[in-house]
Scaffold this motif. Structure first.
Motif, PDB file in Angstrom:
ATOM      1  N   ALA A 223     -11.545   3.690  -6.303  1.00 54.85           N
ATOM      2  CA  ALA A 223     -10.896   3.558  -4.991  1.00 54.85           C
ATOM      3  C   ALA A 223      -9.435   3.202  -5.175  1.00 54.85           C
ATOM      4  O   ALA A 223      -9.032   2.680  -6.208  1.00 54.85           O
ATOM      5  N   HIS A 224      -8.642   3.501  -4.141  1.00 58.09           N
ATOM      6  CA  HIS A 224      -7.221   3.185  -4.214  1.00 58.09           C
ATOM      7  C   HIS A 224      -6.929   1.747  -3.809  1.00 58.09           C
ATOM      8  O   HIS A 224      -5.919   1.182  -4.211  1.00 58.09           O
ATOM      9  N   ASP A 225      -7.770   1.171  -2.941  1.00 54.98           N
ATOM     10  CA  ASP A 225      -7.613  -0.214  -2.484  1.00 54.98           C
ATOM     11  C   ASP A 225      -6.290  -0.456  -1.756  1.00 54.98           C
ATOM     12  O   ASP A 225      -5.786  -1.581  -1.718  1.00 54.98           O
ATOM     13  N   ARG A 226      -5.720   0.577  -1.197  1.00 59.87           N
ATOM     14  CA  ARG A 226      -4.477   0.427  -0.415  1.00 59.87           C
ATOM     15  C   ARG A 226      -4.770  -0.070   1.003  1.00 59.87           C
ATOM     16  O   ARG A 226      -3.908  -0.662   1.646  1.00 59.87           O
TER      17      ARG A 226
ATOM     18  N   SER B  77       0.217   6.853  -9.115  1.00 54.12           N
ATOM     19  CA  SER B  77      -0.634   5.739  -8.682  1.00 54.12           C
ATOM     20  C   SER B  77       0.169   4.554  -8.175  1.00 54.12           C
ATOM     21  O   SER B  77      -0.387   3.659  -7.525  1.00 54.12           O
ATOM     22  N   VAL B  78       1.496   4.537  -8.425  1.00 52.54           N
ATOM     23  CA  VAL B  78       2.313   3.401  -7.999  1.00 52.54           C
ATOM     24  C   VAL B  78       3.342   3.772  -6.940  1.00 52.54           C
ATOM     25  O   VAL B  78       4.194   2.954  -6.583  1.00 52.54           O
ATOM     26  N   THR B  79       3.278   4.967  -6.382  1.00 52.44           N
ATOM     27  CA  THR B  79       4.273   5.381  -5.393  1.00 52.44           C
ATOM     28  C   THR B  79       4.384   4.413  -4.217  1.00 52.44           C
ATOM     29  O   THR B  79       5.503   4.009  -3.851  1.00 52.44           O
ATOM     30  N   PRO B  80       3.286   3.990  -3.572  1.00 51.74           N
ATOM     31  CA  PRO B  80       3.439   3.034  -2.462  1.00 51.74           C
ATOM     32  C   PRO B  80       4.121   1.741  -2.891  1.00 51.74           C
ATOM     33  O   PRO B  80       4.923   1.171  -2.131  1.00 51.74           O
ATOM     34  N   ASP B  81       3.818   1.255  -4.105  1.00 46.92           N
ATOM     35  CA  ASP B  81       4.454   0.041  -4.603  1.00 46.92           C
ATOM     36  C   ASP B  81       5.954   0.248  -4.748  1.00 46.92           C
ATOM     37  O   ASP B  81       6.767  -0.582  -4.318  1.00 46.92           O
TER      38      ASP B  81
ATOM     39  N   THR C 100      11.718  -0.437  -3.315  1.00 47.03           N
ATOM     40  CA  THR C 100      13.051   0.163  -3.235  1.00 47.03           C
ATOM     41  C   THR C 100      13.586   0.232  -1.809  1.00 47.03           C
ATOM     42  O   THR C 100      14.593   0.891  -1.554  1.00 47.03           O
ATOM     43  N   GLY C 101      12.910  -0.449  -0.862  1.00 47.35           N
ATOM     44  CA  GLY C 101      13.485  -0.610   0.466  1.00 47.35           C
ATOM     45  C   GLY C 101      12.975   0.317   1.543  1.00 47.35           C
ATOM     46  O   GLY C 101      13.478   0.278   2.671  1.00 47.35           O
ATOM     47  N   TYR C 102      11.985   1.146   1.243  1.00 45.18           N
ATOM     48  CA  TYR C 102      11.412   2.007   2.278  1.00 45.18           C
ATOM     49  C   TYR C 102      10.359   1.224   3.057  1.00 45.18           C
ATOM     50  O   TYR C 102       9.618   0.425   2.490  1.00 45.18           O
ATOM     51  N   GLY C 103      10.266   1.486   4.362  1.00 46.39           N
ATOM     52  CA  GLY C 103       9.343   0.744   5.207  1.00 46.39           C
ATOM     53  C   GLY C 103       8.090   1.510   5.578  1.00 46.39           C
ATOM     54  O   GLY C 103       7.119   0.915   6.056  1.00 46.39           O
ATOM     55  N   TYR C 104       8.117   2.847   5.368  1.00 42.50           N
ATOM     56  CA  TYR C 104       6.925   3.618   5.695  1.00 42.50           C
ATOM     57  C   TYR C 104       6.858   4.875   4.838  1.00 42.50           C
ATOM     58  O   TYR C 104       7.857   5.345   4.292  1.00 42.50           O
ATOM     59  N   THR C 105       5.642   5.392   4.719  1.00 43.14           N
ATOM     60  CA  THR C 105       5.400   6.651   4.016  1.00 43.14           C
ATOM     61  C   THR C 105       4.697   7.621   4.951  1.00 43.14           C
ATOM     62  O   THR C 105       3.921   7.216   5.822  1.00 43.14           O
ATOM     63  N   LEU C 106       4.963   8.909   4.757  1.00 45.04           N
ATOM     64  CA  LEU C 106       4.279   9.967   5.496  1.00 45.04           C
ATOM     65  C   LEU C 106       3.300  10.731   4.606  1.00 45.04           C
ATOM     66  O   LEU C 106       2.770  11.761   5.012  1.00 45.04           O
TER      67      LEU C 106
ATOM     68  N   MET D 208      -0.384  -0.602   4.484  1.00 43.15           N
ATOM     69  CA  MET D 208      -0.849  -0.384   3.116  1.00 43.15           C
ATOM     70  C   MET D 208      -0.608  -1.630   2.264  1.00 43.15           C
ATOM     71  O   MET D 208       0.387  -2.345   2.459  1.00 43.15           O
ATOM     72  N   ARG D 209      -1.490  -1.880   1.335  1.00 43.99           N
ATOM     73  CA  ARG D 209      -1.292  -2.964   0.379  1.00 43.99           C
ATOM     74  C   ARG D 209      -0.372  -2.485  -0.743  1.00 43.99           C
ATOM     75  O   ARG D 209      -0.516  -1.348  -1.224  1.00 43.99           O
ATOM     76  N   THR D 210       0.530  -3.343  -1.156  1.00 47.29           N
ATOM     77  CA  THR D 210       1.390  -3.044  -2.297  1.00 47.29           C
ATOM     78  C   THR D 210       1.315  -4.203  -3.277  1.00 47.29           C
ATOM     79  O   THR D 210       0.984  -5.331  -2.898  1.00 47.29           O
ATOM     80  N   ARG D 211       1.655  -3.930  -4.522  1.00 39.90           N
ATOM     81  CA  ARG D 211       1.442  -4.922  -5.566  1.00 39.90           C
ATOM     82  C   ARG D 211       2.311  -6.158  -5.392  1.00 39.90           C
ATOM     83  O   ARG D 211       1.954  -7.241  -5.831  1.00 39.90           O
ATOM     84  N   GLY D 212       3.464  -6.022  -4.757  1.00 35.16           N
ATOM     85  CA  GLY D 212       4.317  -7.172  -4.521  1.00 35.16           C
ATOM     86  C   GLY D 212       4.136  -7.785  -3.149  1.00 35.16           C
ATOM     87  O   GLY D 212       4.817  -8.751  -2.800  1.00 35.16           O
ATOM     88  N   GLY D 213       3.237  -7.216  -2.346  1.00 33.53           N
ATOM     89  CA  GLY D 213       3.024  -7.723  -0.998  1.00 33.53           C
ATOM     90  C   GLY D 213       4.030  -7.224   0.017  1.00 33.53           C
ATOM     91  O   GLY D 213       4.010  -7.660   1.170  1.00 33.53           O
ATOM     92  N   GLY D 214       4.920  -6.310  -0.393  1.00 33.63           N
ATOM     93  CA  GLY D 214       5.912  -5.781   0.541  1.00 33.63           C
ATOM     94  C   GLY D 214       5.274  -4.928   1.613  1.00 33.63           C
ATOM     95  O   GLY D 214       4.263  -4.247   1.382  1.00 33.63           O
ATOM     96  N   ALA D 215       5.853  -4.972   2.800  1.00 37.23           N
ATOM     97  CA  ALA D 215       5.301  -4.227   3.934  1.00 37.23           C
ATOM     98  C   ALA D 215       5.549  -2.733   3.760  1.00 37.23           C
ATOM     99  O   ALA D 215       6.659  -2.309   3.446  1.00 37.23           O
ATOM    100  N   LEU D 216       4.518  -1.941   3.958  1.00 42.12           N
ATOM    101  CA  LEU D 216       4.642  -0.485   3.932  1.00 42.12           C
ATOM    102  C   LEU D 216       3.614   0.093   4.892  1.00 42.12           C
ATOM    103  O   LEU D 216       2.413  -0.114   4.725  1.00 42.12           O
ATOM    104  N   TRP D 217       4.118   0.817   5.906  1.00 34.56           N
ATOM    105  CA  TRP D 217       3.238   1.472   6.868  1.00 34.56           C
ATOM    106  C   TRP D 217       2.976   2.910   6.435  1.00 34.56           C
ATOM    107  O   TRP D 217       3.875   3.596   5.954  1.00 34.56           O
TER     108      TRP D 217
END
Length: 307
Positions: A11-14, A168-172, A177-183, A194-203
Motif C-alpha cells: 500500500a502507499h499509505d498516503r 515513490s517519494v514524489t508527494p514528499d 519544495t513548496g507545492y501545496g497540491y498535486t493533480l 495526503m500524508r508526507t514524510r515530513g508532515g507537510g500539507a499536500l492536497w
C-alpha cells in the motif's frame, strides 16, 4: 504454490480508505456544491527524440508528423481556445511545461494576462518524471517552480507530473519544495489530504483521466461530438450528486486536440453549458489552486474534519 501477497497487499499509505458517502460536509465559497475547473495543458516537446502523443503510428525520428501535430496546439489551437475562454469568461488552470519559456513565451504571457493560475507541469512532456532519482526529481521541482516565479511573477502552488509519472517519494518532494497540491491522483471526486514524510500539507485535487481529451479522443478514438456529450452528461450527473455532498469536477484539455476547428466547435457547446450553470449560480467555476486554498482554510477552521 502460495500467492505473492497472502496477507496484506502493498500500500502507499498516503491516505486512508473512506467512502464518499461518509465524509464531512461543507460548501464552496459561493455556496455552491459543485466546483468546476478547466485544466488546460500547454506542452512543448523535443524535436527528434522523447515521448509524445501520436495522431498516427510513430515514425523513425525525426517524426515530423506527430511533432507537427502537437506543435499546432501552441501555434494555433491554444489561441483559438483562449478566444473561447474569453468569450465565456472562464478562468483556467494552465498546466505549463517550462520549456515554453524558451519556445513560445508569449503564449504563457497570454494566460498570465488573463489572471489564470499557472501550474507546474515539468520542463517538457517529452520525458517522464518517474525515471528520476530523488536528487534529480527534487531539482526538477525546484527548477520549474523558480522559473515560473521568475518569468511570470507567480509562484506555482500545484503540480501535475508529465504523463502522470511519479516516483515513490514524489508527494514528499512536492511538500518539501513548496507545492501545496498535486493533480496526479485520480482516485476521488473530493480533495484528499495526503500524508508526507515530513508532515507537510499536500492536497490531492481531483484531476480527471476520463473527462480528458487524450485518453478519450486519442486513446479511445472518441468523436468530438461524443466527447462533448460526455462532458455535459458528466456535469449534469455530478451537479445532481452534489446536492448531498460537495464535489469537484475537472475537465482536462490539450490545445493540439480540442483546438482543432471541428472539435473546438463542439467544445464551444460543452463549455457554454457549464458557463450557463455558472451564471445561474449552480456551480463554483474556479481553479485547482483556489480549491486547495479553500481546503486549507477548512483544515484550519475544522481540523478534526479536514486536518
Amino acid at each position: 504454490m502460495t500467492t505473492r501477497w497472502p496477507d496484506r497487499l502493498p500500500a502507499h499509505d498516503r491516505f486512508d480508505y473512506r467512502p464518499i458517502t461518509r465524509r464531512p460536509d461543507h460548501v464552496w465559497p459561493n455556496g455552491a456544491r459543485l466546483a468546476v475547473y478547466l485544466g488546460f495543458n500547454i506542452e512543448h516537446f523535443a524535436f527528434g527524440d522523447g515521448l509524445g502523443a501520436c495522431i498516427g503510428p510513430a515514425s523513425p525520428q525525426p517524426d515530423v508528423l506527430n511533432h507537427g501535430w502537437r506543435e499546432y496546439g501552441n501555434r494555433v489551437g491554444a489561441w483559438r481556445c483562449l478566444e473561447l475562454f474569453d468569450a465565456l469568461g472562464l478562468p483556467t488552470g494552465a498546466l505549463i511545461n517550462t520549456a515554453l519559456y524558451d519556445h513560445c513565451p508569449e503564449l504563457v504571457r497570454a494566460f498570465v494576462a488573463r489572471g489564470d493560475e499557472l501550474i507546474g507541469h515539468g520542463h517538457s512532456n517529452a520525458e517522464r518524471q518517474g525515471v528520476l532519482d530523488e536528487d534529480h526529481e527534487r531539482a526538477l521541482l525546484v527548477r520549474c517552480r523558480e522559473r515560473i516565479q521568475r518569468e511570470s511573477g507567480q509562484t506555482p502552488a500545484g503540480w501535475l507530473s508529465p504523463w502522470i509519472s511519479e516516483t515513490s517519494v514524489t508527494p514528499d518532494l512536492l511538500a518539501e519544495t513548496g507545492y501545496g497540491y498535486t493533480l496526479n491522483w485520480c482516485h476521488d471526486d473530493q480533495p484528499v489530504r495526503m500524508r508526507t514524510r515530513g508532515g507537510g500539507a499536500l492536497w490531492s485535487v481531483p484531476y480527471p483521466q476520463e473527462l480528458n481529451d487524450i485518453p478519450m479522443i486519442v486513446g479511445r478514438l472518441m468523436d468530438a461530438k461524443d466527447f462533448t456529450a460526455m462532458v455535459i452528461d458528466n456535469f449534469d450527473e455530478m451537479l445532481d450528486q452534489s446536492r448531498t455532498q460537495p464535489l469537484v469536477m475537472g475537465l482536462a484539455l490539450h490545445p493540439y486536440i480540442v483546438g482543432q476547428p471541428y472539435r473546438l466547435r463542439h467544445l464551444r457547446t460543452a463549455l457554454g453549458h457549464l458557463a450557463r450553470a455558472r451564471d445561474r449560480g449552480d456551480v463554483w467555476f474556479t481553479t485547482p489552486g483556489a480549491i486547495a486554498s479553500h481546503m486549507d482554510a477548512l483544515a484550519r477552521e475544522r481540523p478534526a474534519d479536514f486536518g
